[in-house]
Scaffold this motif. Structure first.
Motif, mmCIF file in Angstrom:
data_model
loop_
_atom_site.group_PDB
_atom_site.id
_atom_site.type_symbol
_atom_site.label_atom_id
_atom_site.label_comp_id
_atom_site.label_asym_id
_atom_site.label_seq_id
_atom_site.Cartn_x
_atom_site.Cartn_y
_atom_site.Cartn_z
ATOM 1 N N PHE A 223 0.891 -1.270 0.051
ATOM 2 C CA PHE A 223 -0.009 0.104 -0.115
ATOM 3 C C PHE A 223 1.066 1.305 0.180
ATOM 4 C CE2 PHE A 223 0.167 -1.367 4.404
ATOM 5 C CZ PHE A 223 0.792 -0.276 5.034
ATOM 6 N N ASP A 236 -3.752 4.303 -0.757
ATOM 7 C CA ASP A 236 -4.293 3.464 -1.785
ATOM 8 C C ASP A 236 -3.651 2.140 -1.580
ATOM 9 O OD1 ASP A 236 -4.381 2.111 -4.595
ATOM 10 O OD2 ASP A 236 -5.700 3.798 -4.688
ATOM 11 N N THR A 237 -4.341 1.117 -1.420
ATOM 12 C CA THR A 237 -4.054 -0.430 -1.344
ATOM 13 C C THR A 237 -3.819 -0.778 -2.747
ATOM 14 O OG1 THR A 237 -5.121 -0.514 0.662
ATOM 15 C CG2 THR A 237 -4.428 -2.468 -0.507
ATOM 16 N N TYR A 296 2.659 1.468 -11.567
ATOM 17 C CA TYR A 296 1.614 2.314 -11.004
ATOM 18 C C TYR A 296 2.121 3.606 -10.622
ATOM 19 C CZ TYR A 296 -0.796 -2.027 -9.450
ATOM 20 O OH TYR A 296 -1.541 -3.030 -9.368
ATOM 21 N N ASP A 299 -0.398 7.697 -7.122
ATOM 22 C CA ASP A 299 -1.678 8.045 -6.639
ATOM 23 C C ASP A 299 -2.395 6.481 -6.630
ATOM 24 O OD1 ASP A 299 -1.768 10.766 -6.503
ATOM 25 O OD2 ASP A 299 -1.849 10.809 -8.700
ATOM 26 N N GLY A 300 -1.490 5.446 -6.956
ATOM 27 C CA GLY A 300 -2.120 4.097 -7.029
ATOM 28 C C GLY A 300 -2.621 3.726 -8.168
#
Length: 518
Positions: A223, A236-237, A296, A299-300
């Protein structure tokens, strides 16, 4: 009604597209990186800019500049008071070397932190060393950590006196520590199980802009977070996993990052590129491999998916972010292989289907095995190999001492830092006491002599020996890559079974073998 159905379908389609968030899916061909083999087999551990640090089987570290096609003149990193070393990159690009004590030492675990400007190991006059012996309360277990400032680092590990903290900030200049208020929620695991699952071999990366990535070492779990005071904000995860007590997980992750992108190598295959199955969770796989990298932003949001033409266990990123390095070590390969991939213009790479990718990967693996394949290791059915080892009183012994005396011999490869080795001890003790009339047991220690003689694994009834050389040659001959590993040898000296790892059914399996049921 038809109008409503139209908007519902459009909404579903929009959601499906929104979840994808991937600009493209690409296939890359790599080239092998050459390095000086005179230093022996080196296993890469960290990259700081364009400097790579690697470890040899005898636990020495080597450091040198790396380019796309060559790791240039790696030199031995001679550290004073070196015990266990972990590496990171400072805010100004310097290499940070965190030195920690062996886990069984009672007087704290953090020894020092050393800054090496420009990763220049030749000019020690520029090195800055900070004593950390007054920060004794973190049992440091993460495999990488993040620089927060010129004087602070963020680590994940067990707080000795206050267990429910996953993250801590260490001020190495002032020898102080601040524990952050975060602890994983898992109703089925005890606090110590959470420590083992979430801390051991975990990693922390940062983007230099106040965001951090936590990557679990035991599962596909990661995360992105930020820090406010002592509070951890999970932003974010990327991946999550629900643990089941006593069950090994199949999927793992390897990661690297820069200020713009996070690269995640998903590990879910064996050393031949074959997807692991649920039944494989009963064995701990030391070298779980993969060839798919998910990219990624911070911001995830998933940006790209990259398929590589080799399977491996670890990825790292060059200082300019244009080259991705893949590091492979398998049960069949003695010398670790390093591959480089140009990621500067992903859209210029060809699209390719999954079947073709799999065929290319397998063909490359076959070439690598042909080039580096082992030709002189023992297999089931071979006669055991003899080596000289020593007991706690330094009296010499030989592995074949009990051959020809009517008993089976069980060799166990073990080391202190191995959790399953600790868990196996009481079960093996009970088994040995019940079967002493037909079995001899020898534990071969892979630890340093000074640590091994402290008997940190505890007293047992069978034979515990050490070869005073980390069992390097013995492990190569017996093809051992993880602990515990067991070899069952019949009374005539033939290896009849190799067993990797320890689980609840292992004792029954050994019993069946020596009783002739298997």
């Amino acid at each position: 009604m038809k109008k409503n159905l139209f908007w519902i379908l459009l909404s579903v389609l929009f959601c499906a597209c929104s979840e994808q968030n991937v600009d493209g899916e690409y296939f890359l061909r790599g080239q092998e990186v050459k390095y000086d083999s005179a230093n022996g087999d080196l296993w890469p551990e960290y990259m700081s800019g364009d400097v790579m640090v690697a470890r040899s089987p005898d636990m020495n570290h080597f450091i040198g500049k790396i380019a796309k096609d060559e790791w240039q003149n790696p030199e031995k990193l001679n550290m004073e008071e070196a015990d266990g070393l972990f590496f990171s990159q400072g805010n100004s690009g310097e290499l940070l070397i965190l030195n920690h004590a062996s886990r069984e030492k009672e007087s704290g675990n953090l020894l020092s932190l050393t800054k090496v400007p420009d990763a220049d190991i030749r000019n020690r006059t520029k090195w800055e060393k900070y004593d950390l012996k007054q920060v004794p309360d973190i049992i440091y277990l993460s495999s990488s950590y993040a620089a927060m400032s010129d004087t602070t680092i963020l680590v994940s590990g067990l707080v000795r006196d206050d267990i429910k903290h996953l993250f801590s900030i260490i001020d190495f200049k002032n020898q102080s520590v601040k524990h952050l208020d975060y602890w994983p929620e898992n109703s089925v695991l005890s606090d110590m199980d959470i420590w083992y699952c979430y801390c051991l071999n975990s990693s922390i990366l940062e983007n230099g802009k106040g965001r951090f990535l936590y990557k679990n070492g035991s599962a596909k779990d990661a995360f992105i977070f930020s820090i406010e005071g002592t509070h951890v904000n999970v932003l974010d995860t990327l991946y999550s996993y629900s643990y089941t007590p006593g069950k090994f997980t199949i999927e793992r992750l390897s990661c690297c990052a820069n200020s713009d992108r996070i690269y995640m190598l998903t590990l879910d295959s064996n050393n031949k590129g074959e997807k692991l199955k649920e039944s494989d969770t009963q064995e701990p796989h030391l070298y779980i491999s993969g060839n798919t990298v998910e990219v990624y932003d911070w911001d995830g949001v998933k940006q790209e998916v990259i398929h590589l033409d080799n399977y491996a266990q670890r990825i790292m990123l060059s200082g300019d972010g244009k080259t991705l390095y893949l590091f492979a070590q398998t049960d069949e390969i003695i010398k670790p292989a390093i591959f480089s991939y140009d990621i500067s213009n992903l859209k210029d790479n060809p699209m390719i289907d999954s079947v073709e990718i799999e065929e290319i990967c397998k063909a490359n693996l076959k070439k690598t095995l042909k080039k580096y394949g082992k030709k002189d290791f023992l297999k089931e059915g071979d006669r055991m190999a003899d080596f000289e080892l020593y007991d706690y009183n330094d009296k010499p012994h030989h592995l074949n001492e009990f051959i020809g005396k009517g008993k089976y011999t069980i060799l166990e490869f073990s080391q202190y830092g191995c959790g399953p080795c600790h868990a196996a001890r009481p079960h093996l003790e009970k088994f040995y006491k019940q079967n002493k009339d037909k079995v001899e047991m020898i534990t071969i220690s892979e630890d340093k002599v000074s640590e091994w003689k402290k008997k940190p694994l505890g007293e047992v009834s069978w034979h515990e020996w050490n070869d005073h050389n980390l069992a390097i040659d013995i492990k190569k001959k017996y093809d051992v890559h993880g602990t515990p590993t067991f070899f069952i040898i019949n009374p005539e000296g033939k290896i009849i079974k190799k067993l990797v790892g320890f689980n609840e059914g292992r004792i029954d399996e050994i019993n069946d073998i020596i009783s002739g049921k298997k």
